[in-house]
Design an enzyme around this catalytic site. Structure first.
Site, PDB file in Angstrom:
ATOM      1  N   HIS A   2       0.696  -1.163   0.400  1.00 20.60           N
ATOM      2  CA  HIS A   2       0.005  -0.187   0.623  1.00 20.60           C
ATOM      3  C   HIS A   2       1.548   0.998   0.082  1.00 20.60           C
ATOM      4  CE1 HIS A   2      -4.075   2.202   1.445  1.00 20.60           C
ATOM      5  NE2 HIS A   2      -2.884   3.178   1.043  1.00 20.60           N
ATOM      6  N   HIS A   4       1.212   5.101  -1.932  1.00 18.51           N
ATOM      7  CA  HIS A   4       0.867   6.453  -2.332  1.00 18.51           C
ATOM      8  C   HIS A   4       2.265   7.126  -3.578  1.00 18.51           C
ATOM      9  CE1 HIS A   4      -3.241   6.390  -1.136  1.00 18.51           C
ATOM     10  NE2 HIS A   4      -2.747   5.965   0.019  1.00 18.51           N
ATOM     11  N   LYS A  85      -9.656  -1.030  -5.844  1.00 16.36           N
ATOM     12  CA  LYS A  85      -9.730   0.021  -3.926  1.00 16.36           C
ATOM     13  C   LYS A  85     -10.892   0.432  -4.331  1.00 16.36           C
ATOM     14  CE  LYS A  85      -7.708   1.912  -0.315  1.00 16.36           C
ATOM     15  NZ  LYS A  85      -6.883   2.436  -0.440  1.00 16.36           N
ATOM     16  N   HIS A 122     -10.600   1.407   2.291  1.00 22.14           N
ATOM     17  CA  HIS A 122     -10.303   2.096   2.994  1.00 22.14           C
ATOM     18  C   HIS A 122     -11.532   1.769   4.132  1.00 22.14           C
ATOM     19  CE1 HIS A 122      -8.152   5.878   4.856  1.00 22.14           C
ATOM     20  NE2 HIS A 122      -9.044   6.349   5.425  1.00 22.14           N
ATOM     21  N   HIS A 156      -4.602  -0.738   6.361  1.00 15.69           N
ATOM     22  CA  HIS A 156      -4.071   0.145   7.266  1.00 15.69           C
ATOM     23  C   HIS A 156      -4.892  -0.348   8.677  1.00 15.69           C
ATOM     24  CE1 HIS A 156      -6.736   3.249   5.358  1.00 15.69           C
ATOM     25  NE2 HIS A 156      -6.220   3.017   4.295  1.00 15.69           N
ATOM     26  N   ASP A 228       1.534   2.833   3.978  1.00 13.51           N
ATOM     27  CA  ASP A 228       0.748   3.849   3.275  1.00 13.51           C
ATOM     28  C   ASP A 228       1.976   4.349   3.381  1.00 13.51           C
ATOM     29  OD1 ASP A 228      -1.731   5.571   2.422  1.00 13.51           O
ATOM     30  OD2 ASP A 228      -2.498   5.011   5.104  1.00 13.51           O
TER      31      ASP A 228
HETATM   32  C1  NCD Z   1      -3.426   9.010   1.788  1.00 13.88           C
HETATM   33  C2  NCD Z   1      -3.458   9.564   0.453  1.00 13.88           C
HETATM   34  O1  NCD Z   1      -2.871  11.592   1.124  1.00 13.88           O
HETATM   35  O2  NCD Z   1      -3.788   9.980  -0.334  1.00 13.88           O
HETATM   36  N1  NCD Z   1      -3.739   9.909   3.062  1.00 13.88           N
HETATM   37  C3  NCD Z   1      -3.945   8.820   3.646  1.00 13.88           C
HETATM   38  O3  NCD Z   1      -3.496  10.134   4.994  1.00 13.88           O
HETATM   39  N2  NCD Z   1      -3.422   7.896   4.526  1.00 13.88           N
HETATM   40  C4  NCD Z   1      -4.683   8.648   1.407  1.00 13.88           C
HETATM   41  C5  NCD Z   1      -5.508   7.420   2.619  1.00 13.88           C
HETATM   42  O4  NCD Z   1      -4.640   5.813   2.050  1.00 13.88           O
HETATM   43  O5  NCD Z   1      -5.883   7.080   3.183  1.00 13.88           O
HETATM   44 ZN    ZN Z   2      -3.245   4.858   1.219  1.00 13.60          ZN
END
Ligand code: NCD
Ligand code: ZN
Length: 320
Positions: A2, A4, A85, A122, A156, A228
């Site tokens: 996971h 981004h 997702k 999520h 998460h 995450d």
């Molecule tokens: C994530 C993001 O910034 O894309 N932010 C977070 O607080 N974890 C999105 C997510 O996974 O919730």
């Molecule tokens: Zn995330």
């Protein structure tokens, strides 16, 4: 499982931190616009691969859930798709296009179950910030019962309740982040407010953290590492209150230290890799990553992004 990686310059800047330590990753589709079609999926995978060079790196990108993901859309591309997702609308960064009526998701889930496409979730409601995940457990229960062959990942997880729910259904799995394993609410706001620890789901109590630690350190076969890591610029974190912790540069060193402190180094490999390969039935390229005991100080920032643990001395590092 996971991460981004974002888009454009941010994608090019952050991807090497992940590609250096991992041979593949589940790269989340909450870009602007989201990765919600097969065309965008193909393009985004190609962009990630290019940003990861010279590392051979396999992006596993789940499509952003929406009601238009019909059999006609999903079936022809099934072989190269990874999963889908689901974001409830408005619960986190770039989730405005998410689902607002959970009652309407079932036709898509039915097709996904049929095509054996995993569902990543999520799992938070729009309720009080500390209860959002606990309140969502009922939704997981309903989906898992209604679609017993659908593989479902609770992303998460951050609570006692989600940890306890994991074994209620064979088809439910979970990812756990580094920051939910290491920290509690006190690290976010028990002393000076630390905006770089602010994320969704919010970091919780020592009791919640203990439940996650028990799962992970016991080597639970349904639990996968999902960092995450979610980069935002320092300005966005400080002035807009953006949610997301940038942990990519410190992941394996911090995990090694955590597992070592708990006498569980032999379980690290399965947590970061083996469990996910089995659960998702993926075969990323083979690569050996060497961790060595050597101290280094986490830089205060990487370009415009402040990492979690900035300025701290870590005891392990990735060699080479
Ligand atoms: C994530 C993001 O910034 O894309 N932010 C977070 O607080 N974890 C999105 C997510 O996974 O919730
Ligand atoms: Zn995330």
């Amino acid at each position: 499982m996971h991460v981004h990686l974002r888009q454009d310059d941010m994608l090019r800047n952050v991807t090497p931190f992940t590609a250096r330590q991992f041979v593949g990753a589940v790269c989340m589709p909450n870009t602007l616009p989201p990765v919600d079609s097969v065309e965008r999926y193909d393009r985004y995978c190609a962009e990630i691969r290019a940003a990861a060079e010279p590392y051979a790196f396999e992006p596993y990108v789940p499509l952003f859930f929406h009601e238009g993901l019909t059999r006609e859309v999903l079936a022809p591309a099934r072989e190269r798709l990874f999963g889908v997702k689901l974001y409830p609308a408005g619960v986190t960064t770039n989730s405005e296009a998410g689902v607002s009526e959970l009652a309407k998701i079932e036709p898509v889930l039915d097709v996904m179950q049929d095509l054996d496409l995993p569902l990543l979730v999520h799992g938070e409601t729009n309720g009080y910030s500390h209860d959002r995940e606990r309140e969502f457990v009922g939704v997981y229960d309903h989906i898992a019962k209604t679609f017993p062959k659908l593989r479902i990942t609770m992303e998460h997880i951050s609570t006692v309740e989600a940890a306890a729910f994991l074994d209620r259904h064979e088809n439910v799995f979970a990812t756990v982040t580094l920051h939910h394993l290491l920290y509690t609410m006190d690290d976010l706001l028990g002393g000076m407010w630390n905006p770089f620890m602010f994320c969704k789901p919010i970091i919780k109590s020592p009791k919640d953290r203990a439940a996650l630690r028990d799962l992970v350190l016991s080597g639970h076969p349904k639990v996968m590492f999902g960092s995450d890591s979610a980069p935002h610029t320092e300005v966005a974190k400080r002035t807009e209150g953006a949610a997301g912790c940038f942990t990519a540069p410190v992941l394996l060193p911090c995990l090694a230290q955590f597992f070592e402190e708990h006498d569980a180094l032999d379980r690290l490999q399965a947590f970061v890799s083996d469990h996910a390969q089995r659960i998702y039935r993926v075969t990323p390229p083979k690569r050996e990553v060497l961790l060595e005991e050597a101290t280094w100080t986490v830089p205060p920032r990487y370009g415009s992004i402040v990492p979690v643990n900035a300025g701290q001395v870590l005891r392990w590092r990735v060699a080479g």
